[in-house]
Design a protein around this motif. Sequence first.
Motif, mmCIF file in Angstrom:
data_model
loop_
_atom_site.group_PDB
_atom_site.id
_atom_site.type_symbol
_atom_site.label_atom_id
_atom_site.label_comp_id
_atom_site.label_asym_id
_atom_site.label_seq_id
_atom_site.Cartn_x
_atom_site.Cartn_y
_atom_site.Cartn_z
ATOM 1 N N LEU A 4 2.500 3.176 7.428
ATOM 2 C CA LEU A 4 2.647 3.122 5.924
ATOM 3 C C LEU A 4 4.001 2.309 7.106
ATOM 4 C CD1 LEU A 4 4.146 5.553 3.477
ATOM 5 C CD2 LEU A 4 2.804 3.756 2.835
ATOM 6 N N PRO A 5 3.955 1.264 5.809
ATOM 7 C CA PRO A 5 4.848 0.605 6.063
ATOM 8 C C PRO A 5 6.465 0.041 5.410
ATOM 9 C CG PRO A 5 3.086 -1.308 4.911
ATOM 10 C CD PRO A 5 3.422 0.280 4.896
ATOM 11 N N VAL A 60 15.470 13.627 -0.361
ATOM 12 C CA VAL A 60 14.584 12.968 0.419
ATOM 13 C C VAL A 60 12.718 12.915 0.259
ATOM 14 C CG1 VAL A 60 14.037 13.536 3.642
ATOM 15 C CG2 VAL A 60 16.160 14.232 2.387
ATOM 16 N N MET A 61 12.359 14.481 -0.069
ATOM 17 C CA MET A 61 11.133 13.918 -0.590
ATOM 18 C C MET A 61 10.942 13.343 -1.769
ATOM 19 S SD MET A 61 9.439 16.685 1.476
ATOM 20 C CE MET A 61 9.032 18.457 1.671
ATOM 21 N N LEU A 62 11.449 12.864 -2.706
ATOM 22 C CA LEU A 62 11.593 11.836 -3.003
ATOM 23 C C LEU A 62 11.479 10.664 -2.683
ATOM 24 C CD1 LEU A 62 11.205 10.796 -6.665
ATOM 25 C CD2 LEU A 62 13.870 10.843 -6.002
ATOM 26 N N ALA A 63 12.307 9.952 -1.871
ATOM 27 C CA ALA A 63 12.325 8.952 -1.318
ATOM 28 C C ALA A 63 11.152 9.144 -0.947
ATOM 29 C CB ALA A 63 13.890 8.528 -0.350
ATOM 30 N N ARG A 64 10.103 9.869 0.363
ATOM 31 C CA ARG A 64 9.096 9.834 1.081
ATOM 32 C C ARG A 64 7.595 10.153 -0.356
ATOM 33 N NH1 ARG A 64 11.592 10.723 4.084
ATOM 34 N NH2 ARG A 64 11.577 11.533 6.236
ATOM 35 N N ALA A 65 7.948 10.089 -1.320
ATOM 36 C CA ALA A 65 6.484 10.584 -2.090
ATOM 37 C C ALA A 65 6.659 8.957 -2.608
ATOM 38 C CB ALA A 65 7.226 11.574 -3.331
ATOM 39 N N ILE A 66 8.198 8.103 -2.521
ATOM 40 C CA ILE A 66 7.756 7.468 -3.662
ATOM 41 C C ILE A 66 7.144 6.036 -2.547
ATOM 42 C CG2 ILE A 66 9.310 4.725 -4.088
ATOM 43 C CD1 ILE A 66 11.608 6.677 -5.571
ATOM 44 N N THR A 67 7.717 6.344 -1.289
ATOM 45 C CA THR A 67 7.149 5.217 -0.074
ATOM 46 C C THR A 67 5.381 5.778 0.425
ATOM 47 O OG1 THR A 67 8.885 5.946 1.162
ATOM 48 C CG2 THR A 67 7.057 5.561 2.509
ATOM 49 N N LEU A 68 4.734 7.077 -0.604
ATOM 50 C CA LEU A 68 3.804 7.344 -0.402
ATOM 51 C C LEU A 68 2.775 6.556 -1.557
ATOM 52 C CD1 LEU A 68 1.276 8.798 0.693
ATOM 53 C CD2 LEU A 68 0.845 10.571 -1.082
ATOM 54 N N VAL A 69 3.858 6.472 -2.529
ATOM 55 C CA VAL A 69 2.960 5.815 -4.052
ATOM 56 C C VAL A 69 3.105 3.732 -3.588
ATOM 57 C CG1 VAL A 69 3.338 7.739 -5.613
ATOM 58 C CG2 VAL A 69 4.637 4.970 -5.645
ATOM 59 N N GLU A 70 3.968 3.558 -2.868
ATOM 60 C CA GLU A 70 4.239 2.492 -2.906
ATOM 61 C C GLU A 70 3.366 2.455 -1.919
ATOM 62 O OE1 GLU A 70 8.436 1.611 -1.975
ATOM 63 O OE2 GLU A 70 8.728 1.269 -4.035
ATOM 64 N N SER A 71 2.651 2.598 -0.841
ATOM 65 C CA SER A 71 1.683 2.361 0.136
ATOM 66 C C SER A 71 0.631 1.281 -0.191
ATOM 67 C CB SER A 71 1.405 3.449 1.110
ATOM 68 O OG SER A 71 0.012 3.014 1.995
ATOM 69 N N ASN A 72 0.194 0.545 0.656
ATOM 70 C CA ASN A 72 -0.575 -0.421 0.490
ATOM 71 C C ASN A 72 -1.862 0.102 0.826
ATOM 72 O OD1 ASN A 72 0.529 -2.565 -1.468
ATOM 73 N ND2 ASN A 72 1.404 -3.163 0.219
ATOM 74 N N ALA A 73 -2.166 0.547 1.927
ATOM 75 C CA ALA A 73 -3.296 0.908 2.594
ATOM 76 C C ALA A 73 -3.620 1.827 1.786
ATOM 77 C CB ALA A 73 -2.537 2.302 3.795
ATOM 78 N N PRO A 74 -5.442 1.321 1.917
ATOM 79 C CA PRO A 74 -5.956 2.248 0.984
ATOM 80 C C PRO A 74 -6.473 4.137 1.560
ATOM 81 C CG PRO A 74 -6.856 0.540 1.880
ATOM 82 C CD PRO A 74 -5.980 0.407 2.410
ATOM 83 N N ALA A 75 -5.862 3.995 2.302
ATOM 84 C CA ALA A 75 -6.147 5.365 2.894
ATOM 85 C C ALA A 75 -5.180 6.281 2.066
ATOM 86 C CB ALA A 75 -6.270 6.001 4.218
ATOM 87 N N HIS A 76 -4.265 5.712 1.502
ATOM 88 C CA HIS A 76 -2.852 6.469 1.309
ATOM 89 C C HIS A 76 -3.078 6.465 -0.469
ATOM 90 C CE1 HIS A 76 0.063 5.153 4.535
ATOM 91 N NE2 HIS A 76 -1.340 6.080 4.964
#
Length: 368
Positions: A4-5, A60-76
Amino acid sequence: MSTLPVEDPHHALHVMPGVKGGHDGLPGHLRVVVPVAHHHRRRAVPVAELAEGVLAGDRVMLARAITLVESNAPAHFEQAQELLTRILPRTGGAVRVGITGVPGAGKSTLIEALGMMLVEQGKKLAVTAVDPSSILTGGSILGDKTRMERLSAHPSAFIRPSPSGGALGGVARKTRETILLFEAAGYDVVLVETVGVGQSEVTVRSMVDFFLLVLAPGAGDELQGIKKGVVELADTVLINKADGASRNLALMSRGDYERALHYIQPSTEGWMTPALAASAATGEGLPELWAKVQEFLDHTRSRGLFAQRRQDQERSWMRAMVEEQLRERFFSDPRIQALLPELEQAVAGGILPAASAAARLLKAYDGE
Ligand SMILES: Nc1nc2c(ncn2[C@@H]2O[C@H](COP(=O)(O)OP(=O)(O)O)[C@@H](O)[C@H]2O)c(=O)[nH]1
Ligand SMILES: [Mg+2]
């Protein structure tokens, strides 16, 4: 393996393709493993655990979850959708409030003051933004955490800067999904800040229950640089800075807006959009502002408008995503790209009717 970026490479997400989620019951999905920094050691977190962490209100989990939905990587994408599917039954519980206004109107100061008032009442408050400037520059209006110093340090508040990068449509998806994650994590109030100078306020309007326009006293909205039509989106107009030397001017502006608002179509059926005066600096008028939000919620809930609006928002969001992706596929199709220049030239030159050219393009796309 893709990464993730994110700002902190130690918090980056990694996806291991081909490893099935064992106990999730959702077929065909990749398994996401999220490294969690723990005393310099990292632990892989499956998406199921990530969902549980969010539902337990773990920041911490919430922040990581948001990072996941914000990812532009198609795999995510699939991982994020799996996460959202898991938490969806626990969403919808927050009051979603959009706040717009030109830079300098006092939105951030207001969020700090109103936010502190709400968390001191025992509410859990989450804040994010849709920032058109960050779409262009990668910057962020919520980078100015200096105006939200107390709020950002409060344990009942969670502030997430605007997702950056990509088109407004992409930012809108990330923000909507972030709102869902906030709700799953137990936040009662979600504030979404945006700048009232472009298209982003329409976008934010389409994801909130209540939309607030913040104005500075004195000059009218168009002189302040508010785009035409934005006043019509508002459920309340707030004249801020009703303090000190600008207090009287603010009260006069409030009266002017109250009169003007009688002549515009209200944003919400049956709701006479009011104009209020307040001071984000002193806090005066903020209890009245929040009382107005409650009144609005009573109005819309008792008439079924609240649920109706949310359902409409979900439906049109789905359609908008389909339209966006169809358009993208269409114009990136090699057959279309081969035909387009000559047809555009013919249409522009008055040789071919636009409708005929469109029909030929669609036929080519359909493979005829
Ligand atoms: N006097 C006064 N100044 C305010 C008030 N709210 C904000 N300001 C000031 O207006 C400027 C812009 O505020 P800010 O919250 O950053 O506006 P934003 O760009 O809309 O987020 C800052 O200098 C604030 O201190 C207010 O209620 N009264
Ligand atoms: Mg601001």
